[in-house]
Write an enzyme that holds these catalytic residues in place. Structure first.
Site, PDB file in Angstrom:
ATOM      1  N   TYR A   1     -29.855 -18.905 -39.884  1.00  0.00           N
ATOM      2  CA  TYR A   1     -29.832 -18.321 -38.535  1.00  0.00           C
ATOM      3  C   TYR A   1     -31.263 -18.161 -37.981  1.00  0.00           C
ATOM      4  CZ  TYR A   1     -28.496 -14.784 -34.965  1.00  0.00           C
ATOM      5  OH  TYR A   1     -28.290 -14.067 -33.801  1.00  0.00           O
TER       6      TYR A   1
ATOM      7  N   GLN B   1     -30.642 -14.732 -43.916  1.00  0.00           N
ATOM      8  CA  GLN B   1     -30.466 -15.514 -42.680  1.00  0.00           C
ATOM      9  C   GLN B   1     -31.465 -16.676 -42.574  1.00  0.00           C
ATOM     10  OE1 GLN B   1     -30.286 -12.708 -39.275  1.00  0.00           O
ATOM     11  NE2 GLN B   1     -28.135 -13.301 -39.189  1.00  0.00           N
TER      12      GLN B   1
ATOM     13  N   PRO C   1     -32.954 -10.697 -28.376  1.00  0.00           N
ATOM     14  CA  PRO C   1     -32.358  -9.368 -28.554  1.00  0.00           C
ATOM     15  C   PRO C   1     -32.606  -8.882 -29.978  1.00  0.00           C
ATOM     16  CG  PRO C   1     -30.737 -10.966 -27.712  1.00  0.00           C
ATOM     17  CD  PRO C   1     -31.929 -11.731 -28.186  1.00  0.00           C
TER      18      PRO C   1
ATOM     19  N   ARG D   1     -17.216 -13.106 -24.883  1.00  0.00           N
ATOM     20  CA  ARG D   1     -17.291 -11.992 -25.839  1.00  0.00           C
ATOM     21  C   ARG D   1     -18.744 -11.573 -26.031  1.00  0.00           C
ATOM     22  NH1 ARG D   1     -15.386 -14.322 -30.996  1.00  0.00           N
ATOM     23  NH2 ARG D   1     -15.650 -12.217 -31.787  1.00  0.00           N
TER      24      ARG D   1
HETATM   25  N1  CAA Z   1     -33.068  -6.359 -47.099  1.00  0.00           N
HETATM   26  C1  CAA Z   1     -33.245  -6.234 -48.459  1.00  0.00           C
HETATM   27  N2  CAA Z   1     -32.264  -6.390 -49.347  1.00  0.00           N
HETATM   28  C2  CAA Z   1     -31.026  -6.649 -48.857  1.00  0.00           C
HETATM   29  C3  CAA Z   1     -30.767  -6.796 -47.479  1.00  0.00           C
HETATM   30  C4  CAA Z   1     -31.848  -6.616 -46.603  1.00  0.00           C
HETATM   31  N3  CAA Z   1     -31.695  -6.701 -45.284  1.00  0.00           N
HETATM   32  N4  CAA Z   1     -29.460  -7.068 -47.318  1.00  0.00           N
HETATM   33  C5  CAA Z   1     -28.920  -7.091 -48.554  1.00  0.00           C
HETATM   34  N5  CAA Z   1     -29.872  -6.836 -49.472  1.00  0.00           N
HETATM   35  C6  CAA Z   1     -29.729  -6.740 -50.920  1.00  0.00           C
HETATM   36  C7  CAA Z   1     -28.473  -6.022 -51.335  1.00  0.00           C
HETATM   37  O1  CAA Z   1     -28.677  -4.619 -51.328  1.00  0.00           O
HETATM   38  C8  CAA Z   1     -28.252  -6.579 -52.731  1.00  0.00           C
HETATM   39  O2  CAA Z   1     -29.159  -5.959 -53.592  1.00  0.00           O
HETATM   40  P1  CAA Z   1     -28.738  -5.559 -55.108  1.00  0.00           P
HETATM   41  O3  CAA Z   1     -28.438  -6.857 -55.784  1.00  0.00           O
HETATM   42  O4  CAA Z   1     -29.969  -4.873 -55.652  1.00  0.00           O
HETATM   43  O5  CAA Z   1     -27.559  -4.679 -54.944  1.00  0.00           O
HETATM   44  C9  CAA Z   1     -28.720  -8.018 -52.551  1.00  0.00           C
HETATM   45  O6  CAA Z   1     -29.575  -8.041 -51.428  1.00  0.00           O
HETATM   46  C10 CAA Z   1     -27.633  -9.021 -52.167  1.00  0.00           C
HETATM   47  O7  CAA Z   1     -26.570  -8.771 -52.939  1.00  0.00           O
HETATM   48  P2  CAA Z   1     -25.415  -9.824 -53.165  1.00  0.00           P
HETATM   49  O8  CAA Z   1     -25.890 -10.941 -54.025  1.00  0.00           O
HETATM   50  O9  CAA Z   1     -24.209  -9.070 -53.585  1.00  0.00           O
HETATM   51  O10 CAA Z   1     -25.215 -10.410 -51.696  1.00  0.00           O
HETATM   52  P3  CAA Z   1     -23.968 -11.037 -51.067  1.00  0.00           P
HETATM   53  O11 CAA Z   1     -23.834 -12.450 -51.504  1.00  0.00           O
HETATM   54  O12 CAA Z   1     -22.783 -10.157 -51.232  1.00  0.00           O
HETATM   55  O13 CAA Z   1     -24.402 -11.043 -49.536  1.00  0.00           O
HETATM   56  C11 CAA Z   1     -25.090 -10.075 -47.481  1.00  0.00           C
HETATM   57  C12 CAA Z   1     -24.476  -9.833 -48.849  1.00  0.00           C
HETATM   58  C13 CAA Z   1     -24.373 -11.191 -46.752  1.00  0.00           C
HETATM   59  C14 CAA Z   1     -26.552 -10.457 -47.606  1.00  0.00           C
HETATM   60  C15 CAA Z   1     -24.937  -8.744 -46.728  1.00  0.00           C
HETATM   61  O14 CAA Z   1     -25.718  -7.781 -47.365  1.00  0.00           O
HETATM   62  C16 CAA Z   1     -25.365  -8.835 -45.286  1.00  0.00           C
HETATM   63  O15 CAA Z   1     -24.580  -9.241 -44.449  1.00  0.00           O
HETATM   64  N6  CAA Z   1     -26.605  -8.405 -44.974  1.00  0.00           N
HETATM   65  C17 CAA Z   1     -27.070  -8.315 -43.610  1.00  0.00           C
HETATM   66  C18 CAA Z   1     -27.780  -9.548 -43.155  1.00  0.00           C
HETATM   67  C19 CAA Z   1     -28.180  -9.328 -41.713  1.00  0.00           C
HETATM   68  O16 CAA Z   1     -28.953  -8.466 -41.382  1.00  0.00           O
HETATM   69  N7  CAA Z   1     -27.624 -10.134 -40.795  1.00  0.00           N
HETATM   70  C20 CAA Z   1     -27.841  -9.927 -39.412  1.00  0.00           C
HETATM   71  C21 CAA Z   1     -26.539 -10.094 -38.693  1.00  0.00           C
HETATM   72  S1  CAA Z   1     -26.608  -9.600 -37.006  1.00  0.00           S
HETATM   73  C22 CAA Z   1     -27.357 -10.852 -36.232  1.00  0.00           C
HETATM   74  O17 CAA Z   1     -27.691 -11.844 -36.784  1.00  0.00           O
HETATM   75  C23 CAA Z   1     -27.606 -10.654 -34.770  1.00  0.00           C
HETATM   76  C24 CAA Z   1     -29.032 -10.729 -34.451  1.00  0.00           C
HETATM   77  O18 CAA Z   1     -29.490 -11.722 -33.933  1.00  0.00           O
HETATM   78  C25 CAA Z   1     -29.892  -9.553 -34.703  1.00  0.00           C
END
Ligand code: CAA
Length: 240
Positions: free
Chosen positions: A147, A144, A177, A12
């Site tokens: 991660y 992360q 990546p 995948r």
């Molecule tokens: N930068 C700044 N702030 C961020 C953020 C970021 N990247 N992501 C989330 N936030 C903020 C939200 O807006 C929220 O702010 P408010 O409280 O002011 O609304 C706060 O952080 C988090 O809120 P919650 O407590 O409600 O968070 P949650 O427990 O629901 O978790 C989360 C949410 C899991 C962090 C979700 O926002 C998320 O998945 N974020 C993305 C994280 C990410 O980028 N992961 C990469 C995945 S892809 C990958 O990993 C592949 C690779 O190698 C590139």
């Protein structure tokens, strides 16, 4: 005779693109998967690439799985340690289980994949290892801590293996990546994903094939002097 390539998480996402690219380039490919039998069966039906099921987080399963691959196909000369998971959460909410699961799969899983194959590579005096790290191992990422720690650790693994393997004609390199259009990235909430894409100067997500083509080069004979390197492919989102 064609070289045998093992791709973990190879049915995948980025791993599937790597498996297909290497097969097309003439390798005999074995792709591993952890749990999704349906996706693996569909992948084999589509590509003719053999799939094997084991959990990279478990050393004994990895060792037994690799022994099976070698019995079926011959010695593994090319390893792509690609299998990885996310368990994203802001640090104040991250649980010890979320930490451990990601460490066990993304970091210990790389050890478990390469370690059983390493002695054979040393004996045969040839090996190509590519570890799929991440932009987030280079720059860190909100939510992360787990991660990013594993992906930074992966860079330490290849830099050390490169030094140990060089005289046996074994290379170990990493690819970082950026955000690629896979299920993993599509699982990020849409609003967050849009804000991430807005930070990518290329203005788009990468494609799995754009990573697979780098792998093809790094494992080729032409890349024999590239060892311990990190290749970034992120649409200019981050520079080291
Ligand atoms: N930068 C700044 N702030 C961020 C953020 C970021 N990247 N992501 C989330 N936030 C903020 C939200 O807006 C929220 O702010 P408010 O409280 O002011 O609304 C706060 O952080 C988090 O809120 P919650 O407590 O409600 O968070 P949650 O427990 O629901 O978790 C989360 C949410 C899991 C962090 C979700 O926002 C998320 O998945 N974020 C993305 C994280 C990410 O980028 N992961 C990469 C995945 S892809 C990958 O990993 C592949 C690779 O190698 C590139």
């Amino acid at each position: 005779m064609s070289r045998v390539a093992l791709v973990t998480g190879g049915s995948r996402g980025i791993g599937a693109a790597i498996s297909k690219e290497l097969k097309e380039a003439g390798y005999t490919v074995a792709a591993t998967y952890a749990g999704n039998d349906e996706a693996a069966a569909a992948f084999t039906a589509e590509t003719g690439i053999k799939t094997y099921k084991w959990n990279v987080a478990d050393y004994e399963s990895s060792k037994a799985g690799i022994a099976q691959v070698e019995a079926d196909l011959g010695p593994v000369e090319v390893v792509i340690a690609n299998a990885g998971i996310t368990r994203d959460a802001p640090f104040h909410k991250m649980t010890p289980d979320q930490w451990k699961e990601v460490i066990d799969t993304n970091l210990t899983g790389v050890f478990n994949t390469i370690h059983p194959i390493w002695p054979g590579m040393r004996e045969r005096k040839f090996g190509r290892i590519v570890v799929i790290s991440s932009i987030n191992g280079q720059k860190g990422q909100f939510a992360q801590v787990n991660y990013a720690a594993t992906k930074a650790g992966d860079l330490g693994i290849v830099k050390s293996l490169a030094q140990e393997g060089a005289r046996a004609n074994i290379t170990a390199n990493a690819i970082c990546p950026g955000y690629i259009g896979t299920d993993m990235v599509m699982a990020v909430p849409e609003k967050v994903r849009e804000s991430i894409i807005a930070q990518i100067p290329a203005g788009r997500l990468g494609e799995p094939e754009e990573i697979a083509r780098i792998v093809k080069f790094l494992v080729s004979d032409d890349a024999g002097f590239i060892n311990g390197s990190t290749v970034s492919a992120n649409g200019a989102q981050f520079f080291v």
